[in-house]
Design a protein around this motif. Sequence first.
Motif, short mmCIF file in Angstrom:
data_model
loop_
_atom_site.label_atom_id
_atom_site.label_comp_id
_atom_site.label_asym_id
_atom_site.label_seq_id
_atom_site.Cartn_x
_atom_site.Cartn_y
_atom_site.Cartn_z
N SER A 137 2.21 3.34 -14.22
CA SER A 137 1.89 3.55 -12.80
C SER A 137 0.83 2.57 -12.30
O SER A 137 0.01 2.06 -13.09
CB SER A 137 1.41 4.99 -12.58
OG SER A 137 0.29 5.27 -13.37
N ILE A 138 0.87 2.36 -11.01
CA ILE A 138 -0.09 1.44 -10.38
C ILE A 138 -0.50 2.01 -9.02
O ILE A 138 0.33 2.57 -8.30
CB ILE A 138 0.52 0.02 -10.24
CG1 ILE A 138 -0.51 -0.94 -9.62
CG2 ILE A 138 1.82 0.01 -9.45
CD1 ILE A 138 -0.15 -2.41 -9.78
N GLU A 139 -1.80 1.87 -8.72
CA GLU A 139 -2.31 2.26 -7.41
C GLU A 139 -2.15 1.08 -6.46
O GLU A 139 -2.50 -0.05 -6.82
CB GLU A 139 -3.80 2.62 -7.53
CG GLU A 139 -4.03 3.81 -8.43
CD GLU A 139 -5.50 4.04 -8.73
OE1 GLU A 139 -6.35 3.32 -8.19
OE2 GLU A 139 -5.78 4.94 -9.52
N VAL A 140 -1.64 1.36 -5.29
CA VAL A 140 -1.34 0.27 -4.36
C VAL A 140 -2.01 0.51 -3.01
O VAL A 140 -1.84 1.57 -2.40
CB VAL A 140 0.19 0.14 -4.18
CG1 VAL A 140 0.54 -0.73 -3.01
CG2 VAL A 140 0.81 -0.43 -5.44
N ASP A 141 -2.76 -0.48 -2.59
CA ASP A 141 -3.30 -0.49 -1.24
C ASP A 141 -2.20 -1.04 -0.33
O ASP A 141 -1.80 -2.20 -0.49
CB ASP A 141 -4.54 -1.40 -1.23
CG ASP A 141 -5.14 -1.55 0.15
OD1 ASP A 141 -4.44 -1.27 1.14
OD2 ASP A 141 -6.31 -1.98 0.24
N PRO A 142 -1.66 -0.23 0.59
CA PRO A 142 -0.52 -0.68 1.40
C PRO A 142 -0.78 -2.00 2.13
O PRO A 142 0.16 -2.72 2.46
CB PRO A 142 -0.31 0.46 2.40
CG PRO A 142 -0.94 1.64 1.78
CD PRO A 142 -2.09 1.13 0.96
N ARG A 143 -2.06 -2.31 2.38
CA ARG A 143 -2.37 -3.53 3.12
C ARG A 143 -2.18 -4.78 2.27
O ARG A 143 -2.29 -5.90 2.77
CB ARG A 143 -3.81 -3.48 3.63
CG ARG A 143 -4.07 -2.32 4.59
CD ARG A 143 -5.55 -2.13 4.82
NE ARG A 143 -6.24 -1.82 3.58
CZ ARG A 143 -7.56 -1.72 3.44
NH1 ARG A 143 -8.34 -1.93 4.50
NH2 ARG A 143 -8.10 -1.43 2.27
N THR A 144 -1.94 -4.60 0.97
CA THR A 144 -1.91 -5.77 0.08
C THR A 144 -0.52 -6.06 -0.48
O THR A 144 -0.38 -6.93 -1.34
CB THR A 144 -2.86 -5.55 -1.12
OG1 THR A 144 -2.40 -4.39 -1.84
CG2 THR A 144 -4.29 -5.34 -0.68
N VAL A 145 0.49 -5.31 -0.04
CA VAL A 145 1.82 -5.53 -0.61
C VAL A 145 2.88 -5.64 0.49
O VAL A 145 2.66 -5.22 1.63
CB VAL A 145 2.24 -4.39 -1.57
CG1 VAL A 145 1.41 -4.38 -2.82
CG2 VAL A 145 2.19 -3.03 -0.87
N ASP A 146 4.01 -6.22 0.12
CA ASP A 146 5.18 -6.22 0.98
C ASP A 146 6.38 -5.88 0.10
O ASP A 146 6.21 -5.63 -1.11
CB ASP A 146 5.35 -7.57 1.70
CG ASP A 146 5.41 -8.74 0.71
OD1 ASP A 146 5.68 -8.49 -0.50
OD2 ASP A 146 5.17 -9.87 1.11
#
Length: 496
Positions: free
Chosen positions: A168-177
Amino acid sequence: MNAATAHAATAHLPITAELLARYNIAGPRYTSYPTADRFTSAFGSNDLVQALHARLQTAGSATSTDSSRPLSLYVHIPFCASLCYFCACNKIITKHREWAADYLQQLQQELLLYHPHLTHSPAQAERPTVSQLHLGGGSPTFLSDDELKQLMHMLQTFFIFDPQGEYSIEVDPRTVDTQRLRHLKQLGFNRISFGIQDFDPAVQQAVHRVQPVEQVFALMQAAREAGFTSINTDLIYGLPHQNADSFTRTLQQVCALRPDRIALYAYAHLPERFKAQRRIDAHHLPTGNDKIHLLALALQHFSEAGYVYVGMDHFALPDDELAQAKKQGTLQRNFQGYSTRPNCDLIGLGISAISRIGNCYSQNAKTLDAYGQLLAQGQLPVERGLRLTRDDQIRHAVIMAIMCQGEVLFDALQRDWQIDFAAYFAKEIGQLEQLQTQGLVNMQADRFCVTPMGWYFVRAVAMVFDHHLQTTRANAHAAGTDAAHIEQPVRFSKIL
Ligand code: SF4
């Protein structure tokens, strides 16, 4: 908002706003026992090495430190490009992207220091099996696609990843597409956690974290199409400008997104401890009663949307593994919260990461400088930790049974630890009787159980058995001071 409106929101649930006010209190989240604030600097890297060797020596036996058991890995990536004002995580805000490359080298050094203590032979060919990996932070997606690939390749050089594992990975929505999400899936991640917190634009502005709802909806859709098997979202209640109307909208939007899991954390405003929070205008924070109402609204919406309350801030869809594990009594708890996996030994890599090997906890140095210095000296970068006493181990077993199964069977504990439960926990049983009168637990001759209502306050039940916390409270009481300031606040530890 007042107690009456809060009561209305919880009317169909087995809880009342009065109980929320009394028992939804600040306290540890019991991802470990003893809790991390009890770790001491008397525990250092040599102690961790000893624990690792003990793990190796017991290989083949059926003890809890059997090295044939799979491992869990946690990797802390501390960097973030932008500061969220509510943040209480251990992070480094920077625009220096090049710092990530140096950090990856340090992680490799740490792995090289670990390796001789994880295998019977220094030969690189012998690789322990990993069944869980969690990348947290900070913002793991601060790393570029190439750096994430490099990190996964590095980990695969030292460990075999179980094909059935949870990655699993935590994702900041502002940093991915969409493309980045596909890349994460290709790297082997099968679980993803999006930090949402709140969709309301005024709240997002006030906490300096603007991520439009449309963007998160599109990313969730892309994550599903990419093939992630489990999607988690994090929310926070108690943020500035949150009110019943705005939070209801957020809850409706989150329920429409239909994540597999939802984590809902309370915001604790502690600007004296967390510098970032000084940028939040306390005048815009909801009052204590308002917070209870926001929590009640969340419980109402998630319940009506069909989510199962797993325990301690966590909700899951009924067919999710966590909800199933709760039903089957096989839930586990570790530093990442609830889990379906047996209690693996955990190796935490990177600054401030916590490891658990057998009956020892250790925590890495919390700053890049201190971490780098220890690595440069050829030492595992441990700053503090703890070797559990026999009493700690007994209480750990009780607290985890409360948090995960909601039931403590006296016979099992008496058999495992050669104690007379009633005599050993005479004081605690007295406190449980008080909780029984409130309907939170049900005492029987051979066990006590957390009631359906008690699950919403399971932290308060576990706190009864926390010897360290009770001692701190008793000392504070004797000194005529308020213990609240020395207890752990309600923390959101992994909000991205
Ligand atoms: S909440 Fe997450 S993304 Fe925001 S500053 Fe803290 S660690 Fe970084």
